[in-house]
Design an enzyme around this catalytic site. Sequence first.
Site, PDB file in Angstrom:
ATOM      1  N   ASP A  27       0.845  -1.205   0.000  1.00 61.28           N
ATOM      2  CA  ASP A  27       0.000   0.000   0.000  1.00 61.28           C
ATOM      3  C   ASP A  27       0.879   1.254   0.000  1.00 61.28           C
ATOM      4  O   ASP A  27       0.905   1.997   0.966  1.00 61.28           O
ATOM      5  CB  ASP A  27      -0.973  -0.008   1.198  1.00 61.28           C
ATOM      6  CG  ASP A  27      -0.266  -0.060   2.553  1.00 61.28           C
ATOM      7  OD1 ASP A  27       0.903  -0.513   2.620  1.00 61.28           O
ATOM      8  OD2 ASP A  27      -0.882   0.365   3.550  1.00 61.28           O
TER       9      ASP A  27
ATOM     10  N   HIS B   1       9.692  -0.432   8.598  1.00 60.23           N
ATOM     11  CA  HIS B   1       8.832  -1.606   8.808  1.00 60.23           C
ATOM     12  C   HIS B   1       8.844  -2.571   7.610  1.00 60.23           C
ATOM     13  O   HIS B   1       9.170  -3.751   7.747  1.00 60.23           O
ATOM     14  CB  HIS B   1       7.378  -1.152   9.005  1.00 60.23           C
ATOM     15  CG  HIS B   1       7.134  -0.321  10.217  1.00 60.23           C
ATOM     16  ND1 HIS B   1       7.196  -0.824  11.493  1.00 60.23           N
ATOM     17  CD2 HIS B   1       6.789   0.984  10.343  1.00 60.23           C
ATOM     18  CE1 HIS B   1       6.895   0.133  12.362  1.00 60.23           C
ATOM     19  NE2 HIS B   1       6.649   1.240  11.693  1.00 60.23           N
TER      20      HIS B   1
END
Length: 319
Positions: A9, A241
């Site tokens: 995303d 991340h």
Amino acid sequence: MHKVIFDTDPGVDDAMALLFLHNHPDIDLIGITTVFGNASIETTTRNALYLKQQWDIAAPVAKGLGETLDPSRAHVGWPTFIHGDDGLGNIGVPETVDLACDPRPAHRFIIDTVRANPGEVTIVAVGRMTNLALALRDDPDIAVLVKDVVIMGGAFDMRGNITPAAEANIHGDPEAADAVMTAPWPVVVVGLDVTEKTVMTRSRLAAIAASGGKRAKLLSDISQFYIEFYEQHVDDGMVVHDSCACVYVVAPELFTLRSGAIRVVCGGIADGQTIQKADDHIFPPSDWDNLPSQNICIDVDAQGVLELISKTLGQSPAA
Ligand SMILES: [Ca+2]
């Protein structure tokens, strides 16, 4: 070579992860599937196409659906304060990008690609688990045909980051995440327990930008807004991340794993919490019984991860 489908995303830290996959010599990036989360599905898909164009990535982009697996779930807004209004740090991504998506929706692209490469595909999922859950719902038999699934998400022996209980990717579609964690494919979850230990400093990013050519310079520009957001959490730099999940694919020895069935809390104040029942712990009968043991990351050699990211992103492409 690892054949990878990247479910993403984009998203600032997604952009770094994408460039890592594109640059790493042991990875054959065979597809990019988009999911909503850091921004709407229209924006994340536009951003994936933009990065494909800017970085000359050959892999097709397939657009995912723009709502949770359970469509009755309430929608909360996009995290524009982390990723910018354009999802890529407000660098001024054009409204439209003159590239076409694969004609198939993301979950169908995943099914077809796995069936065409049985036992060979690693799915690296760094957004909500919606596309993977839809693929399982439409064709459950693909689970045994996937080589492995590496997920960025969850928080096991620590707090969450979007609520005290939950990490954002899992909280964004808990029903989908529970379906993915409990399916009979090998899952490795790279959660906040290790990603929050993996902070790229401004000076390291600047060194990457200086040595990695135009591609790395764009990545550095995209990352500045996100670094400013992270000033309230880390001293200097950004938590990488999504790149951690990509590093796991090529350097699993940098991570410490724990095996056991995983469930995701769906509803209530702990909505989206990830809970593992470690294999070596005995409990009375519970909702974790008779489910596949999956691996979670409980520790990481963060310096090793950062050095591999630097080495991979800091290379000027041969072309
Ligand atoms: Ca992401």
